[in-house]
Design a protein around this motif. Sequence first.
Motif, PDB file in Angstrom:
ATOM      1  N   GLU A 140      -6.856   2.194 -10.264  1.00  0.00           N
ATOM      2  CA  GLU A 140      -5.787   1.881  -9.313  1.00  0.00           C
ATOM      3  C   GLU A 140      -6.262   0.984  -8.179  1.00  0.00           C
ATOM      4  O   GLU A 140      -5.565   0.054  -7.772  1.00  0.00           O
ATOM      5  CB  GLU A 140      -5.201   3.177  -8.754  1.00  0.00           C
ATOM      6  CG  GLU A 140      -3.989   2.957  -7.898  1.00  0.00           C
ATOM      7  CD  GLU A 140      -3.351   4.248  -7.412  1.00  0.00           C
ATOM      8  OE1 GLU A 140      -2.552   4.168  -6.472  1.00  0.00           O
ATOM      9  OE2 GLU A 140      -3.638   5.328  -7.966  1.00  0.00           O
ATOM     10  N   GLU A 141      -7.454   1.235  -7.670  1.00  0.00           N
ATOM     11  CA  GLU A 141      -7.975   0.440  -6.560  1.00  0.00           C
ATOM     12  C   GLU A 141      -8.177  -1.025  -6.972  1.00  0.00           C
ATOM     13  O   GLU A 141      -7.824  -1.945  -6.241  1.00  0.00           O
ATOM     14  CB  GLU A 141      -9.304   1.049  -6.094  1.00  0.00           C
ATOM     15  CG  GLU A 141      -9.781   0.529  -4.767  1.00  0.00           C
ATOM     16  CD  GLU A 141     -11.013   1.286  -4.262  1.00  0.00           C
ATOM     17  OE1 GLU A 141     -11.987   0.608  -3.911  1.00  0.00           O
ATOM     18  OE2 GLU A 141     -10.977   2.526  -4.247  1.00  0.00           O
ATOM     19  N   ASP A 149       0.809  -1.226   0.000  1.00  0.00           N
ATOM     20  CA  ASP A 149       0.000   0.000   0.000  1.00  0.00           C
ATOM     21  C   ASP A 149       0.842   1.276   0.000  1.00  0.00           C
ATOM     22  O   ASP A 149       0.291   2.366  -0.098  1.00  0.00           O
ATOM     23  CB  ASP A 149      -0.908   0.028   1.239  1.00  0.00           C
ATOM     24  CG  ASP A 149      -2.032  -0.965   1.136  1.00  0.00           C
ATOM     25  OD1 ASP A 149      -2.653  -1.048   0.062  1.00  0.00           O
ATOM     26  OD2 ASP A 149      -2.295  -1.668   2.128  1.00  0.00           O
ATOM     27  N   ASP A 150       2.146   1.142   0.111  1.00  0.00           N
ATOM     28  CA  ASP A 150       3.020   2.319   0.156  1.00  0.00           C
ATOM     29  C   ASP A 150       2.977   3.033  -1.195  1.00  0.00           C
ATOM     30  O   ASP A 150       3.358   2.449  -2.213  1.00  0.00           O
ATOM     31  CB  ASP A 150       4.449   1.874   0.474  1.00  0.00           C
ATOM     32  CG  ASP A 150       5.413   3.026   0.644  1.00  0.00           C
ATOM     33  OD1 ASP A 150       5.134   4.139   0.157  1.00  0.00           O
ATOM     34  OD2 ASP A 150       6.462   2.809   1.277  1.00  0.00           O
ATOM     35  N   PRO A 151       2.528   4.290  -1.240  1.00  0.00           N
ATOM     36  CA  PRO A 151       2.427   4.996  -2.520  1.00  0.00           C
ATOM     37  C   PRO A 151       3.779   5.252  -3.174  1.00  0.00           C
ATOM     38  O   PRO A 151       3.843   5.529  -4.372  1.00  0.00           O
ATOM     39  CB  PRO A 151       1.732   6.309  -2.158  1.00  0.00           C
ATOM     40  CG  PRO A 151       1.926   6.479  -0.698  1.00  0.00           C
ATOM     41  CD  PRO A 151       2.077   5.096  -0.113  1.00  0.00           C
ATOM     42  N   ASP A 152       4.875   5.140  -2.410  1.00  0.00           N
ATOM     43  CA  ASP A 152       6.210   5.362  -2.958  1.00  0.00           C
ATOM     44  C   ASP A 152       6.911   4.072  -3.388  1.00  0.00           C
ATOM     45  O   ASP A 152       8.046   4.106  -3.859  1.00  0.00           O
ATOM     46  CB  ASP A 152       7.083   6.091  -1.931  1.00  0.00           C
ATOM     47  CG  ASP A 152       6.564   7.481  -1.630  1.00  0.00           C
ATOM     48  OD1 ASP A 152       6.061   8.151  -2.546  1.00  0.00           O
ATOM     49  OD2 ASP A 152       6.648   7.888  -0.452  1.00  0.00           O
ATOM     50  N   LEU A 164      -4.670  -2.632  -7.593  1.00  0.00           N
ATOM     51  CA  LEU A 164      -4.009  -2.901  -6.318  1.00  0.00           C
ATOM     52  C   LEU A 164      -4.618  -4.134  -5.648  1.00  0.00           C
ATOM     53  O   LEU A 164      -3.900  -4.965  -5.098  1.00  0.00           O
ATOM     54  CB  LEU A 164      -4.094  -1.689  -5.395  1.00  0.00           C
ATOM     55  CG  LEU A 164      -3.394  -1.803  -4.049  1.00  0.00           C
ATOM     56  CD1 LEU A 164      -1.907  -2.107  -4.204  1.00  0.00           C
ATOM     57  CD2 LEU A 164      -3.586  -0.529  -3.247  1.00  0.00           C
ATOM     58  N   THR A 216       5.627   4.016  -9.845  1.00  0.00           N
ATOM     59  CA  THR A 216       4.829   3.423  -8.775  1.00  0.00           C
ATOM     60  C   THR A 216       3.592   2.772  -9.388  1.00  0.00           C
ATOM     61  O   THR A 216       3.342   2.893 -10.592  1.00  0.00           O
ATOM     62  CB  THR A 216       4.377   4.511  -7.784  1.00  0.00           C
ATOM     63  OG1 THR A 216       3.516   5.417  -8.482  1.00  0.00           O
ATOM     64  CG2 THR A 216       5.557   5.238  -7.169  1.00  0.00           C
ATOM     65  N   ALA A 227       0.598   3.799  -8.958  1.00  0.00           N
ATOM     66  CA  ALA A 227      -0.211   4.905  -9.470  1.00  0.00           C
ATOM     67  C   ALA A 227       0.268   5.346 -10.847  1.00  0.00           C
ATOM     68  O   ALA A 227      -0.553   5.600 -11.745  1.00  0.00           O
ATOM     69  CB  ALA A 227      -0.184   6.075  -8.497  1.00  0.00           C
TER      70      ALA A 227
END
Length: 70
Positions: free
Chosen positions: A56-57, A7-10, A60, A44, A46
């Motif tokens: 994206e959801e 879940d880390d956006p980076d 993921l 990433t 995103a």
Amino acid sequence: MRHSNLDDPDLSLADLMTKWPQTIPVFVRHKMLCVGCLVSPFHTIADACAEYHLDEEVFLAELKTAAGLA
């Protein structure tokens, strides 16, 4: 590898596929060229979803299922 949370956006795609190689078929199924791409250390989830016009959801969620985290 700096990030260990999906879940880390980076989290970079390269780190994601290194830590959870079982997610690679998800990228292939979506006909994404991220596997082996030279910019995967910088992109990433995103970024990839924006590039390939994916929700994206939903994407993921697929990655989490493949990684056994769902």
